[in-house]
Design an enzyme around this catalytic site. Structure first.
Site, short mmCIF file in Angstrom:
data_model
loop_
_atom_site.label_atom_id
_atom_site.label_comp_id
_atom_site.label_asym_id
_atom_site.label_seq_id
_atom_site.Cartn_x
_atom_site.Cartn_y
_atom_site.Cartn_z
CG ASP A 1 -2.14 0.78 0.93
OD1 ASP A 1 -1.98 1.94 0.39
OD2 ASP A 1 -3.26 0.40 1.71
CB THR B 1 -6.70 2.00 -0.55
OG1 THR B 1 -5.34 2.78 0.16
CG2 THR B 1 -6.35 0.65 0.17
CE LYS C 1 -4.98 1.54 4.56
NZ LYS C 1 -4.74 2.21 3.24
NE ARG D 1 -9.10 1.43 1.80
CZ ARG D 1 -9.05 2.08 2.81
NH1 ARG D 1 -9.92 1.88 3.89
NH2 ARG D 1 -8.26 3.06 3.07
CG ASP E 1 -1.82 4.14 2.57
OD1 ASP E 1 -1.44 5.06 1.56
OD2 ASP E 1 -2.87 4.44 3.33
CG HIS F 1 -1.55 8.75 3.90
ND1 HIS F 1 -2.03 9.67 3.37
CD2 HIS F 1 -2.12 7.73 3.62
CE1 HIS F 1 -3.11 9.18 2.43
NE2 HIS F 1 -3.11 7.92 2.57
CG ASP G 1 -2.97 0.58 -2.36
OD1 ASP G 1 -1.60 1.12 -2.44
OD2 ASP G 1 -3.82 0.77 -1.32
#
Length: 547
Positions: A39, A80, A162, A164, A305, A309, A352
């Site tokens: 990610d 994502t 995650k 998802r 990810d 961030h 992703d």
């Protein structure tokens, strides 16, 4: 002589019978397929930290695998949810329907989450994190097609922090497990099982998240050796709550209470370690690749990810994360060698999406960049629309750089929908940071084959997307003041790794443009399955048609 011939003859029969009993590997197929999505991984990270990688991790994938060095996302927005769906369906959001992590639904009057499902309940975790399934994804995945090809004898397991990142790759027919930040356990929903499999319960009993979070996050090497990163203590990154600076070391036990309790692990390299711990448990618990069928393990590393961030792609924290992930990858590949045999399993690795640099850092280096204040724009939009069209709630929602208009009110007032779109588009173009604005009417009426218009159209879904779609200037980000984000169609967000390694893969590389939607069709050809039913990508011929 007769005795010798008889002995040889019987030996041949016994040998033949023994070979006939071997069922570990289907003829002409790998025992196991491992899909890896990192990610927020830029293609650049393969090279940027290469000198400090081990020989058996990312370097091994590059040297012994086949890499498409110019691999990209071929749509906007690069988030994502759409990323995972696109990798595994071989299609873009215009087809598979996952147009964002969240998106506004006018008929509901609210936004929905890409993997939400109100009809299911939690299994093995907290209730609020259990309403998850792949039902919002409208096409099949390569994981679905593998199950169809074996009449559902193949197993598919998706694992990620995650939800998802687990549910979408596992497809409609696989099993998915994700991390529950409330309990520190891996969980699922009753879309998959009514109770957790015994191996998952046994894994949760180890309380590994608690053990990892009892430590400090310290750099792998002295800070001075992180020469590919900016200063550790700087004004651009977002510190954890309770810290005055974003710099090492991170005392995780002290930070837990104010930073999400167990959820804190997602913003540390330990999140990658925990994910792989769960992957090992799945391989052993489900006996993946050892039952005479070709199985698939889909692993998504979510922590890069979260870390990216908060700290940005030029941070010591991101460099440290990839150096540690490289070592985890070496262990994982060695494990697969031992358990399945070299060349007996197939791995693909991608991301992703990639990521933009921190806006204020870019400004400090005299690079044109900016923060786009979407709240301010929404206020201005509402004022303009009331001045132009009369009193009323004309703007229902502004999110993901998309504007949703009140079509019912327009119809009631007898206003022309297309003219409204064009007037508002012209108004929006007057704001700094907005490069282009496209109307839904234009995206439905015209076919754009190149450039940003094409990327936007490939992400536009006729039933779900907004009425106006914005493209910001390069290096402009929405509401990003500390840390950074992604979502655009610029190369810093689209350029990601595409690597195949292992079974039937010859070492090599290509600089030809390729897209993530080519991954699933490539797998379909290699594995001799149907293409996912909405696939728009193409097989990567350098891999499938090797000489």
């Amino acid at each position: 002589m007769k005795s010798t011939l008889l002995t040889i003859f019987l030996g041949l029969i016994l040998t033949s019978a023994t070979f006939g009993q071997k069922t570990e590997k289907p003829s002409g197929k790998p025992k196991l397929v491992v899909g890896i999505v990192v990610d927020q991984m830029r293609q650049e990270y393969f090279y940027k930290y290469q000198d400090r990688y081990t020989e058996g991790g990312f370097k091994r994938l590059m040297n012994e695998g086949f890499m498409m060095k110019n691999g990209h996302y071929n749509y906007i927005p690069t988030y994502t949810g759409p990323g995972h769906a696109s990798v595994y369906t071989g299609a873009t959001p215009s087809t598979h329907g996952i147009i964002g992590n969240n998106w506004y639904v006018p008929s509901l009057g609210r936004s929905i989450y890409c993997a939400e499902d109100s009809t299911v309940t939690a299994v093995g975790g907290s209730a609020e994190n259990g309403k998850i399934s792949p039902r919002n994804m409208l096409s099949t995945t390569i994981s679905d097609e593998m199950r169809f090809a074996s009449n559902k004898r193949s197993k598919v397991v998706g694992i990620a922090i995650k939800d998802r990142g687990a549910a979408l790759p596992a497809g409609h027919m696989g099993d998915a497990y994700w991390f529950d930040s409330k309990t520190g356990n891996f969980m699922t929903s009753n879309y998959y099982y009514d109770t957790l499999p015994k191996w998952v319960s046994a894994f949760n009993e180890k309380e590994l998240a608690k053990k990892y979070l009892s430590q400090k996050w310290e750099p792998l090497s002295p800070i001075a050796t992180y020469t590919q990163s900016i200063a550790d203590d700087n004004e651009f990154e977002g510190p954890f709550i309770g810290m005055t600076s974003p710099s090492f070391p991170y005392d995780l036990p002290a930070l837990m209470q104010d930073n999400g309790e167990f959820g804190l692990i997602s913003t540390t390299p330990y999140g990658n370690s925990l994910t792989l711990d769960m992957a090992y448990a799945a391989l052993e618990g489900e006996q993946l690749g050892k039952r005479g069928e070709m199985d698939l393990l889909a692993v998504s590393f979510s922590s890069p990810d979260y870390i990216g961030h908060r700290f940005g792609p030029s941070s010591v924290e991101v460099e440290d994360t990839y150096l540690k992930l490289d070592r985890e990858m070496e262990k994982f590949l060695n494990y697969l060698d031992k358990e399945y045999g070299k060349g007996e399993y197939l791995v693909f690795l991608t991301a992703d999406h990639a990521v933009a640099d921190i806006v204020d850092y870019m400004k400090s280096e005299n690079i044109p960049a900016g923060n786009f204040n979407s709240r301010f724009i929404l206020t201005q939009l509402r004022g303009f629309s009331q001045a132009q069209f009369g009193e009323g709630n004309w703007i229902l929602n502004f999110s993901n750089e998309q504007v949703f208009l009140n079509k019912a009110l327009a119809k009631e007032k007898g206003l022309d929908d297309e003219k409204m779109q064009r007037q508002i588009a012209e108004f929006l173009l007057g704001f700094e940071g907005i490069k282009e604005v496209y109307t839904a009417t234009d995206l439905r009426r015209n076919e754009y084959l190149f450039g940003r218009k094409n990327l936007l159209q490939m992400g536009y879904n006729h039933k779900a997307s907004g009425d106006l779609l914005l493209i910001l200037e390069p290096a402009w980000l929405s509401n990003s003041y500390k840390g950074t984000t992604h979502g655009t169609g610029y190369t810093y967000d689209t350029h990601v790794p595409i690597v195949f390694f292992g079974w039937n893969i010859q070492p090599g590389s290509s600089s030809r443009y390729a897209t993530v939607t080519d991954i699933a069709p490539t797998l379909s050809v290699l594995l001799k399955t149907r293409l996912p039913n909405g696939a728009t990508g193409h097989p990567i011929l350098e891999i499938t048609d090797k000489k």
